[in-house]
Design an enzyme around this catalytic site. Structure first.
Site: not given
Ligand code: NAD
Length: 478
Positions: A174, A206-207, A209, A249, A282, A382
Site C-alpha cells: 500500500k 489511505d491510512g 482505510g 522505519e 528521515c 522532525e
Molecule cells: P504518514 O506516516 O502519515 O504516512 C506514511 C504511510 O502510512 C502512508 O502510506 C499512509 O497512508 C500510511 N498511514 C498513515 N496513517 C496510517 C495508519 N494509521 N495505519 C496504517 N497506515 C497509515 O506520513 P505523512 O502524513 O505522509 O507525513 C507526515 C510526517 O511524517 C512528515 O512530516 C514527516 O515528519 C514524517 N515522515 C517520515 C518519513 C520517514 O521516512 N521517516 C517518511 C514520510 C513522512
C-alpha cells in the site's frame, strides 16, 4: 493527467470495489496530475486472500528460483528507469535530475545489495557441531503488508518488496496516497517480471482505510512500515490484537557533530546534505552541532551555502531543490520556521514565505537557524523541510549528550580528523547509523533506527532476516 488505475490483485489488474477517489497534486504547480481510487475493505480482503493463497507454494520455492526473480526484477526495473523518474518527479516534486539519479537509482542500488547478500544467505544450518541433530531453519513469516511513504518512494518500496520476495513471503503493497504514481509504474514492472499470481499485490488507499485494515487483518502476519512516528504508533497498536510482527522505519532528528579540526568542507557538506530532497529525508542531518571555537566561522559558511541553494520546478533540469510534497507539509514547515523565530533562534538564511519569484507551488526557502538550543521546538521536532538548526557545544561529552538528547536515533554524523575521537563518538551515539567524515554507506549496510526511530533493519542480509521466522528442530537425521 493520468487516468485512474486499477489495483493489482492475484496477478491481474482489477477494478476496485472502492467508490472513493483521491487527487494526486503536482507540488510544483499545485495542479491535479492524477486521480487514484482509494481501496476499501473488500479490496484489502481480496488482496490479502490472494497473498495468503499464494504463500504455501511461494515460500517453498528454491533459493535459485527466487534469485532468478530478483535478477529479472532488476532488469525490468532498469528498463523502466525513465518512466519511474518522471512519475516520482511529478508526484512528490523531486527535481528530475535527483529523481533519475538518487530517487530511481536508490531502487536498483538496494536491489543489487539484496542480490549480493542473497548469494551467501543460509536458510538452514546446524545449531553447533556438537549438536548436529539440532537443525535451525529460517522460514518466511507469511503474508506481509508493506506500507510506504512519499519521500523516497522507490527506495522504500524496493527495500520492502525485494526483502520480502527473497525471504519467500507474499505481500500487499500500500503505497502513499500522496505519491502513488511511482508504485503504479513499479507494479507494471512486477507484472512484467511474471511472478506466480498472488505473490505480489498492490492496493491504493489511505491510512484510515487500507492502511488500518491491513494492520488489523487476521491473515496478515507482518506489517513493514516506513513513515511518521505517529502512524508507526497507530500501526503497532492496531497490530497488537493479532500479534503481528511490526517493522518500523520512522523519523529522525540527526545530529551532525562538527569538531574544530573537521575538514574544511564539513560544514558545506552538512548543509547540502540537509537541503537534499528538500529536507524530506528521515536521516537528514537537521541539527548541526559545532564546537564553540569554530562556531562563528561555521555559521558564516552555512549561511553562504544555504543562500546559494537554488529552488525551482521539479520538471527543470539542474541541481536546484524542488518544492516540498504538499500543502499540509508546506504549512507545517512555515509554522515551525515561525516557531523557531518566536523561540529566539537566529535565522541566518531563508525564513518564512516562498523564495523570490515563486508564487505558486509548495516552495520553501532554504533556511538555517543559528544559536539554537536543543530544547527549542526546531531542535526537537522532525521538520521534514529544508531547515537546519545550528547548536554550539563545548567538548566531546557535551556534543554526545546533545546528540543523544532526542527521542529519535536514526542517523548521526561526526566530522573530525582525529580518528580515535571519531570512533569514540560514533560508538557513544545512540543511533542505528553513524556516518564519519561524509563517507556514504556501502550497499547492503543495515538501515534502521534506535529508540523512536523504529524497530528492525532494512537492506542486504538484515533486510531479508526481517521477514523470516526461526524454527528449531531436534532429532534431525540426514
Ligand atoms: P504518514 O506516516 O502519515 O504516512 C506514511 C504511510 O502510512 C502512508 O502510506 C499512509 O497512508 C500510511 N498511514 C498513515 N496513517 C496510517 C495508519 N494509521 N495505519 C496504517 N497506515 C497509515 O506520513 P505523512 O502524513 O505522509 O507525513 C507526515 C510526517 O511524517 C512528515 O512530516 C514527516 O515528519 C514524517 N515522515 C517520515 C518519513 C520517514 O521516512 N521517516 C517518511 C514520510 C513522512
Amino acid at each position: 493527467m493520468l487516468e485512474k488505475r486499477d489495483f493489482y490483485i492475484n496477478g491481474a489488474w482489477v477494478a476496485p470495489a472502492a467508490t472513493s477517489d483521491c487527487e494526486v497534486i503536482d507540488p510544483s504547480t499545485e495542479e491535479v496530475c492524477a486521480v487514484i481510487s482509494l481501496g476499501d475493505q473488500a479490496d484489502t480482503d481480496a488482496a490479502v486472500a490472494a497473498a495468503k493463497a499464494a504463500f504455501p507454494a511461494w515460500s517453498t520455492t528454491s533459493k535459485d528460483d527466487r534469485m532468478a526473480v530478483l535478477k529479472r526484477l532488476l532488469d525490468e526495473y532498469n528498463k523502466r528507469a525513465d518512466d519511474m523518474a518522471q512519475a516520482i518527479s511529478m508526484e512528490m516534486g523531486a527535481p528530475i535530475n535527483l529523481a533519475r539519479n538518487s530517487q530511481t537509482g536508490a531502487g536498483s542500488w538496494h536491489l543489487e545489495g539484496f542480490i549480493e547478500a542473497f548469494k551467501s544467505f543460509e536458510f538452514e544450518s546446524m545449531l553447533r557441531p556438537d549438536a548436529p541433530s539440532d537443525r535451525i531453519l529460517r522460514e518466511a513469516i507469511g503474508v506481509c503488508a508493506l506500507i510506504t511513504p512519499w519521500n523516497w518512494p522507490m527506495n522504500q518500496v524496493m527495500l520492502k518488496v525485494a526483502g520480502a520476495l527473497a525471504a519467500g513471503c507474499t505481500m500487499v503493497l500500500k503505497p502513499s496516497e500522496v505519491a502513488p504514481l511511482s508504485s503504479i509504474v513499479f507494479t507494471e514492472i512486477m507484472d512484467a517480471v511474471g511472478l506466480p499470481a498472488g505473490v505480489y499485490n498492490m492496493v491504493n488507499g489511505d491510512g484510515v482505510g487500507v492502511g488500518s485494515q491491513l494492520s488489523v487483518h487476521p491473515d496478515v502476519d507482518m506489517v513493514s512500515f516506513t513513515g511518521s512516528t505517529r502512524a508507526g504508533t497507530a500501526i503497532t497498536k492496531a497490530s497488537a490484537d493479532t500479534i503481528k510482527r511490526v517493522a518500523l522505519e520512522l523519523g529522525g532528528k540527526g545530529a551532525n557533530v562538527i569538531f574544530a579540526d573537521a575538514d574544511e568542507k564539513a560544514v558545506k557538506r552538512g548543509v547540502l546534505h540537509m537541503m537534499n530532497n528538500t529536507g524530506q529525508s528521515c536521516n537528514a542531518p537537521s541539527r548541526m552541532l559545532v564546537e564553540r571555537s569554530y562556531y562563528d566561522e561555521a555559521v558564516e559558511i552555512a549561511t553562504e551555502t544555504a543562500n546559494k541553494v537554488t529552488v525551482g520546478l521539479a520538471s527543470e533540469e539542474g541541481r536546484h531543490i524542488g518544492p516540498v510534497v504538499s500543502e499540509v507539509q508546506f504549512n507545517k514547515i512555515q509554522d515551525l520556521i515561525q516557531q523557531g523565530i518566536d523561540e529566539g533562534a537566529r535565522p541566518v538564511a531563508g525564513g518564512t514565505g516562498r523564495p523570490e519569484g515563486l508564487n505558486r507551488g509548495y516552495f520553501v526557502r532554504p533556511t538555517v537557524f543559528a544559536d539554537v538550543n536543543n530544547d527549542m521546538t526546531i531542535a526537537r521536532e522532525e521538520i521534514f523541510g529544508p531547515v537546519m538548526a545550528m547548536i554550539p557545544f563545548d567538548g566531546e561529552d557535551e556534543a554526545i549528550k546533545i546528540a543523544n538528547d532526542t527521542v529519535y536515533g536514526l542517523t548521526n554524523y561526526v566530522q573530525t580528523q582525529d580518528k580515535d575521537r571519531a570512533r569514540r563518538v560514533a560508538r557513544a551515539m545512540r543511533s542505528g547509523m553513524v556516518e564519519i567524515n561524509g563517507q556514504g554507506r556501502a550497499q547492503g549496510a543495515p538501515f534502521g533506527g534506535y529508540k523512536q526511530s523504529g524497530i528492525g533493519r532494512e537492506g542486504g542480509h538484515w533486510g531479508i532476516e526481517d521477514f523470516l521466522e526461526t524454527k528449531s528442530i531436534s532429532g534431525w537425521v540426514e
